[in-house]
Write a protein that holds these residues in place. Structure first.
Motif, PDB file in Angstrom:
ATOM      1  N   THR A  11       0.824  -1.208   0.000  1.00 45.05           N
ATOM      2  CA  THR A  11       0.000   0.000   0.000  1.00 45.05           C
ATOM      3  C   THR A  11       0.857   1.257   0.000  1.00 45.05           C
ATOM      4  O   THR A  11       0.614   2.182  -0.782  1.00 45.05           O
ATOM      5  CB  THR A  11      -0.937   0.012   1.231  1.00 45.05           C
ATOM      6  N   MET A  12       1.855   1.283   0.862  1.00 44.94           N
ATOM      7  CA  MET A  12       2.750   2.453   0.895  1.00 44.94           C
ATOM      8  C   MET A  12       3.519   2.597  -0.406  1.00 44.94           C
ATOM      9  O   MET A  12       3.778   3.706  -0.869  1.00 44.94           O
ATOM     10  CB  MET A  12       3.714   2.354   2.068  1.00 44.94           C
ATOM     11  N   SER A  16       3.245   5.887  -2.923  1.00 42.12           N
ATOM     12  CA  SER A  16       4.417   6.701  -3.242  1.00 42.12           C
ATOM     13  C   SER A  16       4.453   7.161  -4.696  1.00 42.12           C
ATOM     14  O   SER A  16       5.095   8.150  -5.012  1.00 42.12           O
ATOM     15  CB  SER A  16       5.702   5.937  -2.909  1.00 42.12           C
ATOM     16  N   ALA A  26       4.124   8.646   1.908  1.00 40.89           N
ATOM     17  CA  ALA A  26       4.586   7.263   2.079  1.00 40.89           C
ATOM     18  C   ALA A  26       5.908   7.222   2.836  1.00 40.89           C
ATOM     19  O   ALA A  26       6.132   6.328   3.661  1.00 40.89           O
ATOM     20  CB  ALA A  26       4.733   6.589   0.717  1.00 40.89           C
ATOM     21  N   MET A  29       5.072   7.773   6.491  1.00 40.07           N
ATOM     22  CA  MET A  29       4.364   6.609   7.025  1.00 40.07           C
ATOM     23  C   MET A  29       5.320   5.441   7.232  1.00 40.07           C
ATOM     24  O   MET A  29       5.149   4.637   8.144  1.00 40.07           O
ATOM     25  CB  MET A  29       3.234   6.175   6.073  1.00 40.07           C
ATOM     26  N   ASN A  30       6.335   5.339   6.411  1.00 38.68           N
ATOM     27  CA  ASN A  30       7.263   4.203   6.451  1.00 38.68           C
ATOM     28  C   ASN A  30       8.435   4.431   7.403  1.00 38.68           C
ATOM     29  O   ASN A  30       9.191   3.503   7.672  1.00 38.68           O
ATOM     30  CB  ASN A  30       7.789   3.906   5.041  1.00 38.68           C
ATOM     31  N   ALA A  38       8.549  -1.114   0.664  1.00 37.88           N
ATOM     32  CA  ALA A  38       8.059   0.262   0.549  1.00 37.88           C
ATOM     33  C   ALA A  38       9.224   1.236   0.385  1.00 37.88           C
ATOM     34  O   ALA A  38       9.154   2.173  -0.416  1.00 37.88           O
ATOM     35  CB  ALA A  38       7.224   0.626   1.767  1.00 37.88           C
TER      36      ALA A  38
END
Length: 104
Positions: A11-12, A16, A26, A29-30, A38
């Motif tokens: 998903t990430m 991106s 992204a 979030m990562n 990711a």
């Protein structure tokens, strides 16, 4: 890279490739999760968008000086690279995008 890591980061990785803002989202979030899949695709997306910005600027200059309006199609380079990368991310592949995937 195992299948579980790919599924968790998919998903990430896809996010991106949705504009430069998606790349930044992204990335943040990562930062805590440190998902390898990711992280790879965030780097590839950043390369795609930076390439798009640079090529668009160069194309605009070339159009201005030469008057060849067909060069305006070069402005889609970043988008095309991002689409290729997003397809790779959706399919769970760890493949570099063409031309600029090895830079950096």
């Amino acid at each position: 890279m195992d299948h579980n890591t790919i599924e968790q980061g998919k998903t990430m990785a896809i996010i991106s490739y949705v504009t430069l803002i998606g790349t930044l989202a992204a990335y943040f979030m990562n930062r805590n999760q440190k998902n390898e899949f990711a992280t790879f695709h965030i780097g590839q997306a950043l390369r795609a968008w930076i390439t798009g910005i640079i090529v668009s600027f160069i194309a605009a200059l070339l159009i201005m000086f030469t008057g060849i309006s067909a060069l305006s199609y070069l402005q889609y380079a970043g988008l095309i690279l991002a689409i290729i990368g997003a397809i790779n991310a959706m399919n769970g592949k760890v493949e570099k995008i063409p031309l600029v995937g090895n830079i950096g």
